[in-house]
Motif scaffolding. Structure first.
Motif, PDB file in Angstrom:
ATOM      1  N   LYS A   1      27.373 -41.106   6.801  1.00  0.00           N
ATOM      2  CA  LYS A   1      27.911 -39.829   7.248  1.00  0.00           C
ATOM      3  C   LYS A   1      27.002 -38.686   6.808  1.00  0.00           C
ATOM      4  CE  LYS A   1      31.941 -36.832   6.818  1.00  0.00           C
ATOM      5  NZ  LYS A   1      33.234 -36.648   6.186  1.00  0.00           N
ATOM      6  N   GLU A   2      26.576 -38.707   5.552  1.00  0.00           N
ATOM      7  CA  GLU A   2      25.696 -37.647   5.048  1.00  0.00           C
ATOM      8  C   GLU A   2      24.332 -37.716   5.725  1.00  0.00           C
ATOM      9  OE1 GLU A   2      24.254 -34.367   3.369  1.00  0.00           O
ATOM     10  OE2 GLU A   2      26.344 -35.001   3.384  1.00  0.00           O
ATOM     11  N   LEU A   3      23.865 -38.919   5.976  1.00  0.00           N
ATOM     12  CA  LEU A   3      22.594 -39.076   6.673  1.00  0.00           C
ATOM     13  C   LEU A   3      22.659 -38.452   8.057  1.00  0.00           C
ATOM     14  CD1 LEU A   3      19.746 -40.330   6.709  1.00  0.00           C
ATOM     15  CD2 LEU A   3      20.790 -42.383   7.659  1.00  0.00           C
ATOM     16  N   ARG A   4      23.733 -38.699   8.768  1.00  0.00           N
ATOM     17  CA  ARG A   4      23.897 -38.121  10.100  1.00  0.00           C
ATOM     18  C   ARG A   4      24.022 -36.601  10.041  1.00  0.00           C
ATOM     19  NH1 ARG A   4      25.144 -41.884  14.207  1.00  0.00           N
ATOM     20  NH2 ARG A   4      25.540 -43.949  13.365  1.00  0.00           N
ATOM     21  N   ARG A   5      24.707 -36.077   9.034  1.00  0.00           N
ATOM     22  CA  ARG A   5      24.870 -34.622   8.901  1.00  0.00           C
ATOM     23  C   ARG A   5      23.550 -33.941   8.558  1.00  0.00           C
ATOM     24  NH1 ARG A   5      29.226 -32.197   9.211  1.00  0.00           N
ATOM     25  NH2 ARG A   5      28.612 -30.459   7.888  1.00  0.00           N
ATOM     26  N   SER A   6      22.615 -34.690   7.989  1.00  0.00           N
ATOM     27  CA  SER A   6      21.342 -34.092   7.595  1.00  0.00           C
ATOM     28  C   SER A   6      20.253 -34.246   8.661  1.00  0.00           C
ATOM     29  CB  SER A   6      20.866 -34.690   6.272  1.00  0.00           C
ATOM     30  OG  SER A   6      20.588 -36.060   6.435  1.00  0.00           O
TER      31      SER A   6
END
Length: 120
Positions: free
Chosen positions: A4-9
Motif C-alpha cells: 500500500k505504501e509502495l503504491r502511494r509513493s
C-alpha cells in the motif's frame, strides 16, 4: 515497505492532475517545491510527476496556510518530523528489525517466529 505504501509513493500524476485534485495552481505547487516542502520525481524530459503521498502533503500545506501558518513555520514542522523519523530509539529499531526479519522469513506475525528473543 508495504505494498500500500509502495503504491502511494509511486509518482504517476502530472502537475495538471495534481492541480485538479488539490485545487492548487501550478505556481503554488512549484513554489512549495522551491521551498523544499515537496519533492516530485522528474521524467527524462524534466516533467514533474507526483505521488499520492505528495498530494497528501500538498493538501496538508494548504491546510497549514489556511490556518495562518507562515512558510517558515511549515518548513520547521516538516524538518521536525524528518528529524523524529531519523531519531528512533534502540527499542524501536529492534522492533522494526524483528518485523523485517519476520516478513523476509515469510512469517505473518513476530510472535510466530523464533526471532523474538534475539538481542540486537
Amino acid at each position: 515497505m508495504k505494498e500500500k505504501e509502495l503504491r502511494r509513493s509511486l509518482a504517476v500524476f502530472t502537475i495538471g492532475s495534481v492541480m485538479k485534485l488539490t485545487d492548487l495552481t501550478a505556481r503554488q505547487i512549484r513554489y512549495y517545491e522551491e521551498q523544499g516542502l515537496v519533492f516530485p520525481e522528474r521524467t527524462q524530459g524534466n516533467r514533474r510527476l507526483y505521488s499520492l503521498n505528495d498530494m497528501d502533503r500538498l493538501l496538508e500545506i494548504k491546510d497549514f496556510i489556511a490556518d495562518g501558518k507562515k512558510m517558515s513555520a511549515i518548513r520547521a514542522i516538516y524538518a521536525s518530523r524528518k528529524q523524529k523519523e531519523h531519531n528512533i530509539s534502540d527499542e524501536e529499531l529492534r522492533h522494526r528489525l524483528r518485523q523485517e526479519m519476520s516478513q523476509q522469513a515469510g512469517f505473518t506475525s513476530p510472535s510466530a517466529t523464533h526471532f523474538g528473543n534475539l538481542r540486537f
